[in-house]
Write a protein that holds these residues in place. Structure first.
Motif, PDB file in Angstrom:
ATOM      1  N   ASP A 107       2.191 -39.040  39.897  1.00  0.00           N
ATOM      2  CA  ASP A 107       2.835 -39.081  41.215  1.00  0.00           C
ATOM      3  C   ASP A 107       3.947 -38.035  41.326  1.00  0.00           C
ATOM      4  OD1 ASP A 107       1.171 -41.096  41.998  1.00  0.00           O
ATOM      5  OD2 ASP A 107       2.628 -42.723  41.674  1.00  0.00           O
ATOM      6  N   LYS A 108       4.708 -37.899  40.267  1.00  0.00           N
ATOM      7  CA  LYS A 108       5.788 -36.916  40.258  1.00  0.00           C
ATOM      8  C   LYS A 108       5.235 -35.499  40.438  1.00  0.00           C
ATOM      9  CE  LYS A 108       9.586 -35.325  37.332  1.00  0.00           C
ATOM     10  NZ  LYS A 108      10.273 -35.491  36.049  1.00  0.00           N
ATOM     11  N   HIS A 109       4.146 -35.210  39.750  1.00  0.00           N
ATOM     12  CA  HIS A 109       3.547 -33.875  39.856  1.00  0.00           C
ATOM     13  C   HIS A 109       2.975 -33.636  41.254  1.00  0.00           C
ATOM     14  CE1 HIS A 109       3.002 -33.509  35.187  1.00  0.00           C
ATOM     15  NE2 HIS A 109       4.250 -33.494  35.580  1.00  0.00           N
ATOM     16  N   LEU A 110       2.306 -34.653  41.810  1.00  0.00           N
ATOM     17  CA  LEU A 110       1.736 -34.498  43.154  1.00  0.00           C
ATOM     18  C   LEU A 110       2.854 -34.256  44.172  1.00  0.00           C
ATOM     19  CD1 LEU A 110      -1.056 -37.231  42.965  1.00  0.00           C
ATOM     20  CD2 LEU A 110      -1.344 -34.737  42.884  1.00  0.00           C
ATOM     21  N   GLU A 111       3.959 -34.956  44.007  1.00  0.00           N
ATOM     22  CA  GLU A 111       5.117 -34.770  44.881  1.00  0.00           C
ATOM     23  C   GLU A 111       5.627 -33.316  44.810  1.00  0.00           C
ATOM     24  OE1 GLU A 111       6.397 -37.045  46.939  1.00  0.00           O
ATOM     25  OE2 GLU A 111       7.993 -35.662  47.620  1.00  0.00           O
ATOM     26  N   LEU A 112       5.729 -32.796  43.601  1.00  0.00           N
ATOM     27  CA  LEU A 112       6.225 -31.424  43.409  1.00  0.00           C
ATOM     28  C   LEU A 112       5.258 -30.362  43.938  1.00  0.00           C
ATOM     29  CD1 LEU A 112       7.963 -31.395  39.939  1.00  0.00           C
ATOM     30  CD2 LEU A 112       8.796 -30.150  41.943  1.00  0.00           C
ATOM     31  N   LEU A 113       3.980 -30.718  44.018  1.00  0.00           N
ATOM     32  CA  LEU A 113       2.975 -29.746  44.462  1.00  0.00           C
ATOM     33  C   LEU A 113       2.732 -29.786  45.965  1.00  0.00           C
ATOM     34  CD1 LEU A 113       0.327 -30.028  41.569  1.00  0.00           C
ATOM     35  CD2 LEU A 113       1.826 -28.082  42.059  1.00  0.00           C
ATOM     36  N   LYS A 114       3.503 -30.634  46.679  1.00  0.00           N
ATOM     37  CA  LYS A 114       3.275 -30.805  48.123  1.00  0.00           C
ATOM     38  C   LYS A 114       3.283 -29.489  48.901  1.00  0.00           C
ATOM     39  CE  LYS A 114       4.405 -35.459  49.667  1.00  0.00           C
ATOM     40  NZ  LYS A 114       5.513 -36.338  50.091  1.00  0.00           N
ATOM     41  N   GLY A 115       4.110 -28.542  48.456  1.00  0.00           N
ATOM     42  CA  GLY A 115       4.206 -27.272  49.158  1.00  0.00           C
ATOM     43  C   GLY A 115       3.004 -26.366  48.929  1.00  0.00           C
ATOM     44  N   ASN A 116       2.100 -26.772  48.063  1.00  0.00           N
ATOM     45  CA  ASN A 116       0.957 -25.935  47.684  1.00  0.00           C
ATOM     46  C   ASN A 116      -0.330 -26.770  47.747  1.00  0.00           C
ATOM     47  OD1 ASN A 116      -0.767 -24.078  46.544  1.00  0.00           O
ATOM     48  ND2 ASN A 116       0.631 -23.515  44.888  1.00  0.00           N
ATOM     49  N   MET A 170      -4.674 -30.287  45.708  1.00  0.00           N
ATOM     50  CA  MET A 170      -6.028 -30.863  45.787  1.00  0.00           C
ATOM     51  C   MET A 170      -6.755 -30.756  44.451  1.00  0.00           C
ATOM     52  SD  MET A 170      -7.784 -29.864  49.391  1.00  0.00           S
ATOM     53  CE  MET A 170      -9.395 -29.750  48.609  1.00  0.00           C
ATOM     54  N   LEU A 171      -6.602 -29.584  43.817  1.00  0.00           N
ATOM     55  CA  LEU A 171      -7.274 -29.386  42.535  1.00  0.00           C
ATOM     56  C   LEU A 171      -6.679 -30.315  41.476  1.00  0.00           C
ATOM     57  CD1 LEU A 171      -9.581 -27.532  41.662  1.00  0.00           C
ATOM     58  CD2 LEU A 171      -7.891 -25.936  40.766  1.00  0.00           C
ATOM     59  N   TYR A 172      -5.357 -30.485  41.514  1.00  0.00           N
ATOM     60  CA  TYR A 172      -4.694 -31.381  40.560  1.00  0.00           C
ATOM     61  C   TYR A 172      -5.243 -32.805  40.710  1.00  0.00           C
ATOM     62  CZ  TYR A 172      -1.010 -33.504  37.728  1.00  0.00           C
ATOM     63  OH  TYR A 172      -0.325 -34.197  36.737  1.00  0.00           O
ATOM     64  N   GLN A 173      -5.342 -33.248  41.970  1.00  0.00           N
ATOM     65  CA  GLN A 173      -5.863 -34.597  42.229  1.00  0.00           C
ATOM     66  C   GLN A 173      -7.308 -34.738  41.772  1.00  0.00           C
ATOM     67  OE1 GLN A 173      -4.833 -34.924  46.458  1.00  0.00           O
ATOM     68  NE2 GLN A 173      -3.957 -36.937  46.010  1.00  0.00           N
ATOM     69  N   ASN A 174      -8.110 -33.745  42.122  1.00  0.00           N
ATOM     70  CA  ASN A 174      -9.533 -33.762  41.786  1.00  0.00           C
ATOM     71  C   ASN A 174      -9.733 -33.851  40.267  1.00  0.00           C
ATOM     72  OD1 ASN A 174     -12.284 -33.282  41.535  1.00  0.00           O
ATOM     73  ND2 ASN A 174     -12.307 -31.465  42.832  1.00  0.00           N
ATOM     74  N   PHE A 175      -9.045 -32.980  39.522  1.00  0.00           N
ATOM     75  CA  PHE A 175      -9.205 -32.999  38.060  1.00  0.00           C
ATOM     76  C   PHE A 175      -8.687 -34.305  37.462  1.00  0.00           C
ATOM     77  CE2 PHE A 175     -10.382 -28.572  37.960  1.00  0.00           C
ATOM     78  CZ  PHE A 175     -11.138 -28.483  36.803  1.00  0.00           C
ATOM     79  N   SER A 176      -7.563 -34.795  37.981  1.00  0.00           N
ATOM     80  CA  SER A 176      -7.013 -36.028  37.411  1.00  0.00           C
ATOM     81  C   SER A 176      -7.994 -37.182  37.605  1.00  0.00           C
ATOM     82  CB  SER A 176      -5.655 -36.346  38.048  1.00  0.00           C
ATOM     83  OG  SER A 176      -4.742 -35.294  37.761  1.00  0.00           O
ATOM     84  N   SER A 207      15.468 -29.375  34.466  1.00  0.00           N
ATOM     85  CA  SER A 207      14.394 -30.369  34.500  1.00  0.00           C
ATOM     86  C   SER A 207      13.292 -30.005  35.493  1.00  0.00           C
ATOM     87  CB  SER A 207      14.961 -31.752  34.828  1.00  0.00           C
ATOM     88  OG  SER A 207      15.737 -32.235  33.753  1.00  0.00           O
ATOM     89  N   THR A 208      13.671 -29.435  36.651  1.00  0.00           N
ATOM     90  CA  THR A 208      12.650 -29.082  37.638  1.00  0.00           C
ATOM     91  C   THR A 208      11.756 -27.967  37.113  1.00  0.00           C
ATOM     92  OG1 THR A 208      14.180 -29.684  39.390  1.00  0.00           O
ATOM     93  CG2 THR A 208      12.268 -28.375  40.029  1.00  0.00           C
ATOM     94  N   GLN A 209      12.383 -26.935  36.549  1.00  0.00           N
ATOM     95  CA  GLN A 209      11.580 -25.849  35.961  1.00  0.00           C
ATOM     96  C   GLN A 209      10.644 -26.377  34.878  1.00  0.00           C
ATOM     97  OE1 GLN A 209      14.946 -23.297  34.827  1.00  0.00           O
ATOM     98  NE2 GLN A 209      13.861 -21.613  35.850  1.00  0.00           N
ATOM     99  N   ARG A 210      11.170 -27.295  34.059  1.00  0.00           N
ATOM    100  CA  ARG A 210      10.348 -27.817  32.966  1.00  0.00           C
ATOM    101  C   ARG A 210       9.162 -28.601  33.506  1.00  0.00           C
ATOM    102  NH1 ARG A 210      13.981 -30.164  30.488  1.00  0.00           N
ATOM    103  NH2 ARG A 210      13.538 -32.252  31.278  1.00  0.00           N
ATOM    104  N   THR A 211       9.384 -29.382  34.559  1.00  0.00           N
ATOM    105  CA  THR A 211       8.270 -30.142  35.126  1.00  0.00           C
ATOM    106  C   THR A 211       7.206 -29.199  35.680  1.00  0.00           C
ATOM    107  OG1 THR A 211       9.762 -31.937  35.691  1.00  0.00           O
ATOM    108  CG2 THR A 211       7.630 -31.939  36.785  1.00  0.00           C
ATOM    109  N   ILE A 212       7.653 -28.123  36.314  1.00  0.00           N
ATOM    110  CA  ILE A 212       6.686 -27.166  36.853  1.00  0.00           C
ATOM    111  C   ILE A 212       5.945 -26.450  35.715  1.00  0.00           C
ATOM    112  CG2 ILE A 212       6.515 -24.987  38.127  1.00  0.00           C
ATOM    113  CD1 ILE A 212       8.632 -26.276  40.048  1.00  0.00           C
TER     114      ILE A 212
END
Lengths: 256, 256
Positions: A228-237, A242-248, B157-162
Motif C-alpha cells: 500500500d505504501k508503494h502504491l501510494e508513492l507511485l500515484k503520480g506515475n 499499474m505494472l506494480y499492481q499487476n506484478f504484485s 526515508s522517502t528516497q530509500r522507499t523509492i
C-alpha cells in the motif's frame, strides 16, 4: 566446413567468430551494408561482397543471419547461385518453411543468446537449437553446433517459437524492467549503480534453482502495508503504478 | 563495535557474517525462532537468546533485521533494556520514524541486495543506504557501512522507499518474468537450462551500460509480423498474452 555468412549484425559477428575459432573456414561475408560487411570480413580474415551475383557458389553451408523480415529475400538471392547445398537461418521466430524451395537441404541454427557488438561471449555456454528438413541435414547441423556449444537441442519450428517467446520474457522484458527501475532512480537523481549488484545476484540465483523457489519481496510475503505504501508513492506515475499492481497480483497468485 | 543482532533471517545472517569478518564483535543474536537463532549464533561464534529480558544491555549498536511488520514490536522490546545506545533497522521500506522514541540515536542501514540463505555473497560490492536522526548517528552508521562496502550512500526515508520500489522492479518482478518463462518452457517439456545463459548475459549487459541502450527483441524493432505470430501462439494463455502485449507496447513507446 566452408561457410558463406550472409549478414553482418550481432548474430553474424559472434557466430562467425565462433565458427572460425572452431576451425571452420568462412569463405565470404555477404551483406547489404558495405561498411559492416568489410568490418566483419576483416575480423574473420575473409572477403566481403555486396553483389548477390558474386556470392561464392562452392561453399558447404550458407548461413543467413539477418532480420526475420528479410530472411526470405536473402534466401531468394542465393537460390539461383548455389548448387543445392545446405542453407540455414539463425532465427528463433522464423519457421523452417521460410526456406522452402531454396535448396533440398534446409535447416535452422538458433543460438539462444542476446548479442551485443562490443561484448565478447563464450559460445560454448550458449545453447543452440537445431532443425533440419531431413535427418541428414539435422545430423550435419547438430554436429556443427556441437563443435561450438556444449548444449545442442533439436526442436521443431513450433517449439523453437515458444522457446523464443520464453526468451523474450527472460531477456527483452527483463531489460525493460531494468529500464523502468533506472527511470525511477533518475527521477530521484539516484545512480543505476545502486541496483547493478542486485540485478546480477537476481540472475545468479536462478542459475542453480528455479525462479519459483527464489521469489522474494513484499508481494510473495503478502505484506499489504508495504504494498500500500508503494502504491501510494507511485500515484503520480499511473503507468508504473499499474505494472506494480499487476506484478504484485501475479506474484501473490503464483503461490496458490 | 559490540553489536546485538535482532533477527535470524537472510539479512541478519549475511550482515552478521560481514560484520564479524569486518572485525566487529557480535555479542548476541536474539530471535523469536530458537532454531534459527542458534544456527546463526553458532556461525557468528556468539550466544543466542530467545528472552527479551536477557538481551545484552551493554552493546554499542542494536541492529534490527526482521520483517517490516514486526520492526516496531522488536524495537519496543529493546526500549526498556538499553541505555540510549544506537538502534537501527535494515529495511528498505520502513521509515526511520518507526524507531522514534526507542532511543535518542536511531538510524537505518539498508543493504541493497537480495539474500538467500545458502548462497555466499561479497558484501564489499553491496551498496548500503544509511540514514540517521542526527549527523553524529549518521556519521557512525556511514563509517560502519564503509567498513563493509565500497559503496555507501546517505539518503532519507522517502528516497530509500523509492530506491526500494526500483529494486522491486529490478529484482522481484524480474524473477517473476523468469518464473513465467520457466512455466512456458515446462508446458513444452523444455528445460530452463536453455535460458540460464541468456538470463546471465541480460544482467551482465547492463553492468556497464544503461538498459535503454541495451533493449533488443521484436518489440524494439517494431517487427509486427513476429509480434503477431507470438500473440497468436499465446491465445491459449490469456494472462501471459496480456503481459506480452503490455510489455511490447511499453518497449515500443520507450523509443519515442
Amino acid at each position: 566446413m566452408n561457410i558463406v555468412l550472409l549478414g553482418s549484425g550481432n548474430v553474424a559477428t559472434h557466430l562467425g567468430r565462433a565458427l572460425k575459432d572452431g576451425g571452420h573456414h568462412i569463405v565470404q561475408v555477404w551483406s547489404r551494408s558495405e561498411a559492416n560487411a568489410k568490418i566483419l570480413a576483416d575480423k574473420l580474415d575473409t572477403e566481403a561482397t555486396l553483389q548477390p551475383s558474386s556470392i561464392n557458389p562452392h561453399a558447404d553451408v550458407y548461413i543467413i543471419a539477418v532480420k526475420d523480415d528479410v530472411i526470405r529475400a536473402v534466401a531468394e538471392l542465393l537460390s539461383p547461385i548455389i548448387h543445392d547445398q545446405l542453407v540455414v537461418h539463425t532465427s528463433g521466430s522464423s519457421d523452417l518453411t521460410i526456406l522452402e524451395g531454396i535448396s533440398s537441404k534446409i535447416g535452422v541454427f538458433y543460438p539462444i543468446q542476446t548479442f551485443s557488438k562490443e561484448k565478447k561471449i563464450d559460445f560454448k555456454k550458449i545453447p543452440i537449437a537445431t532443425e533440419g528438413n531431413s535427418s541428414d541435414t539435422l545430423g550435419i547441423l547438430s554436429a556443427l553446433a556441437s563443435g561450438l556449444s556444449e548444449k545442442v537441442i533439436e526442436m521443431n519450428s513450433t517449439q523453437r517459437t515458444i522457446l523464443h517467446i520464453a526468451a523474450i520474457f527472460a531477456c527483452n522484458f527483463t531489460n525493460h524492467l531494468y529500464y523502468i527501475a533506472d527511470k525511477i532512480l533518475q527521477d530521484q537523481h539516484l545512480d543505476f549503480d545502486l541496483l547493478r549488484p542486485l540485478i546480477m545476484e537476481t540472475a545468479e540465483k536462478v542459475q542453480k534453482k528455479h525462479p519459483a523457489e527464489m521469489q522474494t519481496g513484499p508481494a510473495i510475503r503478502e505484506d499489504q502495508a508495504v504494498l500500500d505504501k508503494h502504491l501510494e508513492l507511485l500515484k503520480g506515475n499511473p503507468s508504473v503504478l499499474m505494472l506494480y499492481q499487476n506484478f504484485s497480483q501475479r506474484i501473490i497468485h503464483s503461490k496458490k
